[in-house]
Scaffold this motif. Structure first.
Motif, PDB file in Angstrom:
ATOM      1  N   GLN A 139     -12.399 -20.534   0.379  1.00 42.70           N
ATOM      2  CA  GLN A 139     -13.589 -20.731   1.208  1.00 42.70           C
ATOM      3  C   GLN A 139     -14.067 -22.171   1.063  1.00 42.70           C
ATOM      4  OE1 GLN A 139     -16.466 -17.406   1.635  1.00 42.70           O
ATOM      5  NE2 GLN A 139     -15.583 -16.692  -0.281  1.00 42.70           N
ATOM      6  N   HIS A 140     -13.867 -22.713  -0.154  1.00 39.62           N
ATOM      7  CA  HIS A 140     -14.293 -24.081  -0.460  1.00 39.62           C
ATOM      8  C   HIS A 140     -13.066 -24.971  -0.620  1.00 39.62           C
ATOM      9  CE1 HIS A 140     -17.990 -21.869  -2.189  1.00 39.62           C
ATOM     10  NE2 HIS A 140     -18.204 -22.229  -0.936  1.00 39.62           N
ATOM     11  N   PRO A 141     -12.877 -25.911   0.314  1.00 39.16           N
ATOM     12  CA  PRO A 141     -11.598 -26.634   0.397  1.00 39.16           C
ATOM     13  C   PRO A 141     -11.085 -27.316  -0.886  1.00 39.16           C
ATOM     14  CG  PRO A 141     -12.869 -26.992   2.381  1.00 39.16           C
ATOM     15  CD  PRO A 141     -13.767 -26.231   1.447  1.00 39.16           C
ATOM     16  N   PRO A 142     -11.930 -27.987  -1.677  1.00 36.90           N
ATOM     17  CA  PRO A 142     -11.325 -28.696  -2.817  1.00 36.90           C
ATOM     18  C   PRO A 142     -11.015 -27.816  -4.028  1.00 36.90           C
ATOM     19  CG  PRO A 142     -13.539 -29.544  -2.299  1.00 36.90           C
ATOM     20  CD  PRO A 142     -13.367 -28.250  -1.582  1.00 36.90           C
ATOM     21  N   GLU A 143     -11.259 -26.509  -3.935  1.00 33.98           N
ATOM     22  CA  GLU A 143     -11.176 -25.680  -5.136  1.00 33.98           C
ATOM     23  C   GLU A 143      -9.735 -25.211  -5.377  1.00 33.98           C
ATOM     24  OE1 GLU A 143     -14.441 -22.891  -4.992  1.00 33.98           O
ATOM     25  OE2 GLU A 143     -15.890 -24.536  -4.954  1.00 33.98           O
ATOM     26  N   ILE A 144      -8.942 -26.180  -5.769  1.00 30.67           N
ATOM     27  CA  ILE A 144      -7.497 -26.007  -5.920  1.00 30.67           C
ATOM     28  C   ILE A 144      -7.143 -25.124  -7.114  1.00 30.67           C
ATOM     29  CG2 ILE A 144      -5.354 -27.276  -6.404  1.00 30.67           C
ATOM     30  CD1 ILE A 144      -6.393 -27.828  -3.611  1.00 30.67           C
ATOM     31  N   PHE A 197     -11.424 -16.181  -4.894  1.00 29.86           N
ATOM     32  CA  PHE A 197     -11.025 -17.167  -5.892  1.00 29.86           C
ATOM     33  C   PHE A 197     -11.686 -18.509  -5.614  1.00 29.86           C
ATOM     34  CE2 PHE A 197      -7.664 -14.902  -8.172  1.00 29.86           C
ATOM     35  CZ  PHE A 197      -7.433 -13.827  -7.324  1.00 29.86           C
ATOM     36  N   HIS A 198     -12.189 -19.123  -6.679  1.00 29.55           N
ATOM     37  CA  HIS A 198     -12.933 -20.391  -6.570  1.00 29.55           C
ATOM     38  C   HIS A 198     -12.650 -21.268  -7.784  1.00 29.55           C
ATOM     39  CE1 HIS A 198     -15.819 -19.214  -3.329  1.00 29.55           C
ATOM     40  NE2 HIS A 198     -15.445 -18.006  -3.722  1.00 29.55           N
ATOM     41  N   SER A 199     -13.233 -22.463  -7.732  1.00 32.01           N
ATOM     42  CA  SER A 199     -13.220 -23.360  -8.895  1.00 32.01           C
ATOM     43  C   SER A 199     -14.631 -23.837  -9.177  1.00 32.01           C
ATOM     44  CB  SER A 199     -12.372 -24.608  -8.621  1.00 32.01           C
ATOM     45  OG  SER A 199     -11.076 -24.274  -8.200  1.00 32.01           O
ATOM     46  N   THR A 200     -14.897 -24.042 -10.459  1.00 36.37           N
ATOM     47  CA  THR A 200     -16.154 -24.669 -10.858  1.00 36.37           C
ATOM     48  C   THR A 200     -15.892 -25.439 -12.147  1.00 36.37           C
ATOM     49  OG1 THR A 200     -18.516 -24.284 -11.219  1.00 36.37           O
ATOM     50  CG2 THR A 200     -17.011 -22.603 -12.073  1.00 36.37           C
TER      51      THR A 200
HETATM   52 ZN   LIG Z   1     -16.272 -22.029  -4.510  1.00 38.85          ZN
END
Ligand SMILES: [Zn+2]
Length: 372
Positions: free
Chosen positions: A181-186, A275-278
């Motif tokens: 959903q969030h482009p840079p969250e590789i 799935f995401h990144s933080t």
């Molecule tokens: Zn995210």
């Protein structure tokens, strides 16, 4: 004629601001996920790249990816200057856009400083490994060849297909996994890749799961944003993971309508994950006492995971917020089942991402199969 000249002047001004070009070096962003907003040569070997968000307000995650084409080996200094935020993604370089290695940097307020020795030829510099729409096409093709169905759920704002992979079971129960959903969250995308590998893998447990449940996988929810190298939003300027209740964006509508069709034809959504990144690894869960079925599924799963990956930490943050429009809450409130936001640290070791995601899948698979 006068207007044409003014227009020409405007266009060429834009071009100058857009890229730095000299006999020795040119800096480009003309590729998928390529992103910076301005380039300015400060001195013969020194360049400033300004990074700006797609729109405001935004949860700032300044993405950058650039291509440096050098006519000779040379040392340069780059400053990445962030507007409306602070540097988040640590620089990596690649000669082929496939294999990446970290490079040294210094952060000073809103700027990140990088010294590079450029080889003759092309070097890519980016905030994470680049995983673009073409990579998803290949990934999907690989699973199609192994028997999954590729379906089009809808279209993005710019008309790109929102695609899903479906594994059909002789059942009315569905599991849903979505990503990007969030482009840079590789790093989240990497976790999804490994997780799905296990779920679609050759183990007896995975095969049983696929008999018991239909699976919907939507790995790339925001193809426009991915292509543009957006910090967070789709090209409609909206954070998709805040849009699940208002559903103003076509990417979210596409998935919602598919899930509604499942339910309308007697099917049931039984579990979902995105799935995401933080900044660090964490599982955002729905509270045990939220009234979801079965209440302790996620608690039991993550307790098992903690056991098998010890001493690697499993951070769990239960919570709920009716107003935020996140996918996890939407699934819980609309379908009455658990959903988890699987967050991976930006800088988590890539092997750990794989190991944890595979262990997470291996623990979850039999628990899901055992659901009544
Ligand atoms: Zn995210």
């Amino acid at each position: 004629m006068k207007y044409a000249l003014i227009l020409l002047a405007l266009v060429s001004n834009l071009a100058i601001a857009d890229q730095c070009q000299s006999d020795k070096l040119s800096i480009h962003k003309n590729f998928a996920m390529g992103r910076y907003n301005q380039c300015q040569q400060l001195a013969p070997d020194s360049y400033r790249l300004t990074l700006k968000p797609e729109n405001l307000p935004i949860n700032p995650s300044p993405w950058y990816a650039l291509k440096l084409v050098s006519s000779q080996s040379q040392d340069i200094e780059l400053e990445l200057l962030v507007e409306h935020g602070k540097p988040r993604y640590l620089p990596k370089i690649s000669l082929d856009k496939q294999h990446w290695q970290p490079v040294d940097y210094q952060i000073d307020g809103q700027s990140m400083h990088i010294k590079l020795t450029l080889p003759e030829g092309t070097l890519w510099l980016a905030g994470q490994e680049i995983l673009d729409n073409d990579d998803y096409q290949q990934w999907q093709k690989q699973w199609q060849e192994k028997g999954l169905a590729l379906i089009q759920l809808g279209q993005s704002v710019q008309g790109k297909p929102i695609e899903g992979l479906v594994s059909y079971a002789d059942s009315r129960d569905w599991l849903v996994f979505i990503g990007r959903q969030h482009p840079p969250e590789i790093t989240g995308a990497m976790a999804m890749d490994h997780f799905v590998d296990e779920v679609l893998g050759a183990s007896t447990e995975a095969a049983q799961l696929r008999k018991r449940f239909n699976l919907l996988l939507v790995p790339n929810m925001n193809p426009d944003g991915v292509y543009a190298g957006n910090w967070r939003h789709n090209v409609g300027g909206v954070d998709l993971n805040r849009d699940w209740f208002s559903r103003e964006q076509p990417e979210v509508q596409a998935v919602h309508q598919y899930l509604q069709k499942i339910v309308a034809s007697g099917g049931k959504i039984r579990f979902a994950m995105d799935f995401h990144s933080t900044h660090h690894d964490v599982f955002y869960t729905m509270p045990t006492d939220y009234g979801l079925t079965p209440p302790d599924l996620v608690d039991n799963w993550l307790a098992k995971l903690a056991e098998v990956i010890k001493p690697y930490p499993v951070n769990i943050k239960p919570g709920h917020n009716k107003d935020r429009g996140v996918f996890k809450q939407y699934i819980a409130d609309t379908y009455g089942v658990h959903a988890v936001t699987y967050e991976v640290g930006d800088n988590t070791d890539r092997q750990d991402i794989a190991d944890v995601a595979r262990a997470a899948a291996r623990q979850l698979i039999p628990m899901l199969s055992a659901l009544p």
